[in-house]
Design a protein around this motif. Structure first.
Motif, PDB file in Angstrom:
ATOM      1  N   THR A  90       0.844  -1.196   0.000  1.00 45.81           N
ATOM      2  CA  THR A  90       0.000   0.000   0.000  1.00 45.81           C
ATOM      3  C   THR A  90       0.878   1.245   0.000  1.00 45.81           C
ATOM      4  O   THR A  90       1.796   1.364   0.818  1.00 45.81           O
ATOM      5  CB  THR A  90      -0.921   0.018   1.234  1.00 45.81           C
ATOM      6  OG1 THR A  90      -1.750  -1.139   1.226  1.00 45.81           O
ATOM      7  CG2 THR A  90      -1.798   1.267   1.225  1.00 45.81           C
ATOM      8  N   THR A 111      -0.306  11.688   1.898  1.00 46.19           N
ATOM      9  CA  THR A 111      -1.034  12.692   2.656  1.00 46.19           C
ATOM     10  C   THR A 111      -0.503  14.078   2.295  1.00 46.19           C
ATOM     11  O   THR A 111       0.644  14.225   1.877  1.00 46.19           O
ATOM     12  CB  THR A 111      -0.891  12.455   4.172  1.00 46.19           C
ATOM     13  OG1 THR A 111       0.502  12.472   4.518  1.00 46.19           O
ATOM     14  CG2 THR A 111      -1.494  11.112   4.563  1.00 46.19           C
ATOM     15  N   HIS A 124       0.530   5.236   0.583  1.00 49.49           N
ATOM     16  CA  HIS A 124      -0.410   6.195   1.165  1.00 49.49           C
ATOM     17  C   HIS A 124       0.212   7.587   1.118  1.00 49.49           C
ATOM     18  O   HIS A 124       1.287   7.817   1.671  1.00 49.49           O
ATOM     19  CB  HIS A 124      -0.742   5.807   2.603  1.00 49.49           C
ATOM     20  CG  HIS A 124      -1.849   6.624   3.194  1.00 49.49           C
ATOM     21  ND1 HIS A 124      -3.148   6.573   2.739  1.00 49.49           N
ATOM     22  CD2 HIS A 124      -1.840   7.524   4.211  1.00 49.49           C
ATOM     23  CE1 HIS A 124      -3.887   7.411   3.446  1.00 49.49           C
ATOM     24  NE2 HIS A 124      -3.117   8.001   4.339  1.00 49.49           N
ATOM     25  N   GLU A 126      -5.731  13.059   0.811  1.00 46.33           N
ATOM     26  CA  GLU A 126      -5.053  11.765   0.835  1.00 46.33           C
ATOM     27  C   GLU A 126      -5.293  11.004  -0.469  1.00 46.33           C
ATOM     28  O   GLU A 126      -6.328  11.166  -1.120  1.00 46.33           O
ATOM     29  CB  GLU A 126      -5.549  10.912   2.009  1.00 46.33           C
ATOM     30  CG  GLU A 126      -5.299  11.530   3.377  1.00 46.33           C
ATOM     31  CD  GLU A 126      -5.791  10.629   4.502  1.00 46.33           C
ATOM     32  OE1 GLU A 126      -6.346   9.546   4.182  1.00 46.33           O
ATOM     33  OE2 GLU A 126      -5.614  10.987   5.672  1.00 46.33           O
ATOM     34  N   THR A 170      -4.617   6.835  -1.805  1.00 47.83           N
ATOM     35  CA  THR A 170      -4.173   5.491  -1.457  1.00 47.83           C
ATOM     36  C   THR A 170      -4.108   4.638  -2.716  1.00 47.83           C
ATOM     37  O   THR A 170      -5.086   4.553  -3.461  1.00 47.83           O
ATOM     38  CB  THR A 170      -5.113   4.832  -0.431  1.00 47.83           C
ATOM     39  OG1 THR A 170      -5.131   5.627   0.762  1.00 47.83           O
ATOM     40  CG2 THR A 170      -4.638   3.431  -0.084  1.00 47.83           C
ATOM     41  N   THR A 199      -2.951   0.660  -4.022  1.00 43.62           N
ATOM     42  CA  THR A 199      -2.626  -0.688  -3.570  1.00 43.62           C
ATOM     43  C   THR A 199      -2.272  -1.559  -4.769  1.00 43.62           C
ATOM     44  O   THR A 199      -2.812  -1.380  -5.863  1.00 43.62           O
ATOM     45  CB  THR A 199      -3.795  -1.326  -2.802  1.00 43.62           C
ATOM     46  OG1 THR A 199      -4.936  -1.429  -3.678  1.00 43.62           O
ATOM     47  CG2 THR A 199      -4.172  -0.499  -1.585  1.00 43.62           C
TER      48      THR A 199
END
Length: 272
Positions: free
Chosen positions: A76, A80, A78, A139, A141, A143
């Motif tokens: 993952t 921000t 991530h 944010e 994300t 994967t």
């Protein structure tokens, strides 16, 4: 008659001008105009915001620390601190002999298109917004998944990151993270007894050789000459019974022989 010309021109009395009532008002007016102009320029400068590139987001990588060969490895990314992002591109590098990318396993934010393509430098990940989808803020994300192969340790590193805003300005990522994954070789099968070494019904002792007393199958027939010497004493077909039978038969034969001899002698005596 010639006109006399003064040798020096008369000089103005500046001290008198400065002390005149109108001069002070003029100076105050000039000062006020200068201050007002400076204030206006400053106000216009503050009203026009400076165009600055968005700040680079903070990125983290989440992945298992160790896996066994053959297992799936979920990863993952991530982000921000994202602002007004309409597209991004990232490159994730790892040892391809230990981590093999799983085709079509990548996913990203809704309202956009996300793809991942293996290349010479790693896995190139691209996300773009579609149609009227709004820009991404806050944010993001992403994967994707790998399959562990072989055995060893590899670094999983984000080697490149680029974000594009609505005006087309590009922001490069900084402080790109990485993590380490250990791939453990699959355990070899433990040595189990081979089929030839396992208990085979055909290799078990024959029922006729069993020493279990009273077992019908352990007693040999009386007429058999190969009766097991280990047969139980209580068996109906043991050696004692066979000996008694032979003794009786022998006794009967002797009796019959004796009777025959007696009869033969009687006949000889009668003939004389």
């Amino acid at each position: 008659m010639p006109i006399p010309v003064p040798k020096t021109r008369p000089q103005p009395d500046f001290a008198a001008v400065k002390t005149a009532p109108g001069f002070s008002r003029l100076r105050r007016l000039q000062a006020s105009l200068l201050i007002g102009t400076l204030a206006l320029v400053g106000a216009l400068g503050l009203a026009s915001p400076a165009v600055a590139a968005p700040a680079s987001p903070t990125v983290t990588i989440t992945a298992p620390a160790s896996v066994t060969a053959g297992e799936a490895v979920p990863v993952t990314l991530h982000l921000t601190g994202v602002s007004d992002t309409f597209a991004l591109q990232a490159t994730l590098a790892a040892d391809p002999t230990l981590l093999r990318y799983t085709e079509s396993s990548v996913s990203g934010p809704e309202g956009g298109f996300t793809s991942a393509t293996p290349s010479a430098t790693g896995i190139d990940i691209v996300h773009t917004r579609l149609g009227g989808s709004p820009a991404l803020n806050g944010e993001i994300t992403l994967t994707l998944s790998f399959t562990a192969t072989g055995s060893g340790t590899t670094a999983l590193a984000l080697t490149a990151l680029s974000l594009v805003d609505g005006a087309g300005a590009e922001t490069a990522g900084t402080s790109l993270p990485q993590t380490t994954i250990r791939v453990i070789a699959a355990a070899e099968p433990t040595g189990s007894p081979s089929p030839s070494a396992s208990a085979d019904p055909g290799s078990s002792p024959s029922p006729s050789a069993s020493a279990t007393p009273g077992s019908p199958s352990s007693a040999a027939p009386i007429s058999s000459a190969s009766a097991s010497p280990t047969a139980g004493a209580g068996s109906t077909g043991g050696l004692p019974g066979t000996g008694a039978t032979i003794g009786l038969s022998l006794l009967g034969a002797l009796v019959a022989l004796g009777a025959g001899l007696v009869l033969l002698r009687s006949r000889k005596a009668a003939r004389r």
